[in-house]
Design an enzyme around this catalytic site. Structure first.
Site, PDB file in Angstrom:
ATOM      1  CE  LYS A 101      30.785  33.521  32.549  1.00 56.53           C
ATOM      2  NZ  LYS A 101      31.934  33.486  33.553  1.00 56.53           N
ATOM      3  CB  SER A 134      32.850  37.320  33.317  1.00 59.86           C
ATOM      4  OG  SER A 134      33.193  35.928  33.418  1.00 59.86           O
ATOM      5  CB  SER A 153      34.379  35.013  36.279  1.00 61.46           C
ATOM      6  OG  SER A 153      35.168  36.020  35.491  1.00 61.46           O
TER       7      SER A 153
END
Lengths: 447, 447
Positions: free
Chosen positions: A58, A132, A156
């Protein structure tokens, strides 16, 4: 098992087939990845637990030489050193493919708050990917990488797993070093792990686990050991009347059936009053923790506010309304909720909640970008505030073919125990322990 | 041992002889105390550990039927129920004599910030009594009561012990219920115990210890068990160059000699870098924790600011400058200090610091009411922020006859271990274990 070079080639080919320009924000050149794989191949496994595994990271976690943007172009910089977690991945034989898209500054559970576009949901193109950690979840669900790092503050690492039908392991706070990660809320953040099966998620988490003296929020916790499905298990579930699905009847039906699957495995379902958990969840949205996000972006939001996504800017800007007095008042409230929850939690071994309350479409999100985001966090927001670990695992399918996932939640340090339970539930597999289980773990909220 | 009724009569007689109108803010009528004692006497001890002990309670802790003022007349109210700690004292056979003066809202280490006057230092009338638990420490030191409850956030349970030559036990946070205590900083507060000898302080603390589900900051910790002086002990002490006595040469000399006493008992002194501890101490003064004090007095300071002592008002009013962002930034700093201190602390079993840096006179305090207060906290302020336990014990005498006290500091849960060490050091007693010691306790800052 594929050779590392073949695994890398397959990953880049799968990425090309998936053809989603919003998925990766930075990609390692294929030749470089193949070169790394070839080096590994020449060395042989040497017992490295993630030998030849292709992973995505990420883009709020540093990978040396690739830009870190946190999905904010103005924040972009190229770190010299990789995050501690990334270094551990590589030392264990994994090959990093690139950096994935996310809700800007990891603020959101929807996956649409990025100036770089929206990663396409791996199951249905009209659905939001969730966030997210949108890109990481999609890259795993689409079969491009074997595993991916996300982060999790409010959900997330779980919501996009549920929306894409994969496993999301949200470790105990402090289990994995956060050195080299862009913080969202430092007191609540953790790096998280996505994979298509529980055992891979558990193995990656175990590789990443370990006290890091440089990280002020690192803790001495047991690394997630493999563990099975115990013969007796008390599972706390929300009372019928309190279950929230925001009109998604298929999710509601699927959750009831997933709980039956749990009961079929021998678990005792214990309906509990979920209102205090929801109250804690609301505290995260209304409380002072948004100020932690502000602390991260302070120079940017004060000097160049237009550099932020408008929704993100509006949410993080709300931190200005919180003073230190109201912050401590919120901590007291949280302490009181913890005290009130202690006897509820001591009566069960784990909690089992729906990961996703409702599958929202991209079109729906456009109308209600904030409220629907909150709805998605109904069963995730309270977990980190209560210092608990969680794993989201697909258990069954809804009548429309979308997956239904349970999130199992336990106290800090129960990561391995939760993985063992999840392994006994995943994807219609027949029951049965992974390996021996060290036994009953008392569920107690740590103060 | 005195009969309870005789003990009560002796206490009231000693109070009359001490003749200090600033000592007690509320006194139980002597006839009522004698009546309680007579009831106890008729029942016999029945194994109650504090049978017939006369105690005083700092006036920020509720005693049913007596006003709680926190040394602020406008805050005065008469509680229906006693604080949990007071109920436990009484259930253990103790008789509460009354409520003692303090620095208003427990804000101060000096004992002069009260509209009810300044309790007279039990050793020398020209010296400050220390605070904030001024009256409780003096009542014990003057021989009026056997033990007294104080509270401790920044050193209020240790500094007045040092200035009056008695024992002050500052328990681990969460060991004693704070239900019924007026908070100073709820995240850092604890009720504390004063006595003239270590064994009494330990016994009272053990009686008060215990998880309280109604208190959000209560913890499951071991009750202080008796414990001796181990044959080997590594004691962390500030490096010579870093020792702070603010010009009090006699305290400096006495501290060196007290450390020799420790070494004579077989302890190994380990000079350590104390700067990070001092940095943590400064964080308490400059940081957001003052907002916790503001939260307690909010209605008063906003609607009737003149009701507060001017120094107290000015200190607590400073909370208005802290927003939630700076609060979290301070927590991050603290987390980083904790991480930096972990290896330093892992190299020793306990710390031994001077309790009092300097004996200030009342006259000196008038000139510098805030700066000298800070100086007094140099070796106390960091302890609660680092989640540690402490005990202050008089070890020797300075050449002017005033006592010199060491404060021994260990991790949360080490209360009994510290008491055992203190017992081996107190007041020129020859060395020797109290009883068996459960062995070595690893000193580690809990995250």
């Amino acid at each position: 098992m594929l050779l590392p070079t073949d695994a890398v080639r397959a990953a880049y080919a799968a990425l090309a087939r998936y053809d989603d320009p919003a998925l990766f924000l930075a990609l390692k050149p294929e030749v470089q990845a193949i070169e790394e794989a070839a080096t590994l191949e020449a060395q042989g496994s040497q017992g490295r637990p993630l030998f030849g595994m292709v992973v995505a990271v990420k883009d709020n976690i540093d990978v040396a030489g690739l830009p870190t943007t946190a999905a904010c172009p103005a924040f972009s910089h190229i770190p010299d050193r990789s995050a501690e977690a990334v270094s551990k991945l590589e030392a264990a034989g994994a090959i990093v493919m690139g950096k994935t898209n996310l809700d800007q500054f990891a603020t959101g559970l929807v996956g649409v708050r990025s100036p770089y576009g929206v990663p396409r949901n791996a199951l249905r193109a009209d659905l939001i990917p969730g966030g997210s950690s949108s890109g990481s979840a999609v890259a795993v669900a689409a079969g491009i990488v074997d595993a991916a790092l996300g982060t999790d503050t409010a959900g997330s690492g779980r919501v996009p797993a549920g929306l894409n039908g994969i496993v999301g392991l949200k470790p105990s706070l402090g289990l994995i070093s956060s050195i080299g990660m862009v913080p969202a809320c430092r007191t609540l953040d953790t790096i998280s792990v996505f994979a298509r099966d529980v055992e891979t998620a558990r193995k990656v988490t175990e590789t990443l686990a370990g006290f890091d003296p440089r990280d002020g929020f690192s803790r001495h916790l047991p690394a997630p050991m493999p563990c099975g499905f115990p013969p007796t298990l008390r599972v706390g579930v929300p009372m019928d009347a309190q279950r929230q699905f925001f009109g998604d009847v298929l999710s509601e039906v699927a959750y009831s059936r997933d709980l039956e699957t749990l009961a079929d495995r021998g678990a005792t379902l214990v309906p509990i009053d979920f209102e205090p958990f929801h109250a804690v969840a609301r505290l995260l949205y209304d409380g002072p923790w948004v100020a932690e996000r502000y602390a991260t972006v302070k120079p940017l939001i004060e000097n160049d506010p237009d550099a932020l996504h408008p929704v993100t800017r509006s949410i993080i800007g709300g931190a200005r309304h919180h003073d230190a007095v109201s912050a401590f008042e919120a901590f007291y409230k949280l302490a009181d909720y913890r005290a009130a929850l202690a006897p509820i939690l001591s009566a069960v071994d784990v909690l089992a909640v729906p990961t996703v309350t409702r599958f929202y479409t991209l079109a729906e999100l456009e109308d209600e970008p904030v409220r629907y985001n909150s709805n998605l966090g109904a069963y995730t927001n309270f977990v980190n505030l209560l210092d608990m670990a969680a794993i989201s695992v697909p258990v069954g399918k809804r009548s429309d073919g979308l997956p239904s996932s349970l999130t199992l939640i336990g106290p800090a340090g129960s990561d391995g125990y939760l993985a063992g339970l999840a392994s006994g539930l995943e994807k219609g597999r027949s029951a049965g322990p992974v390996r021996g289980c060290p036994g009953h773990i008392e569920l107690a909220v740590v103060g």
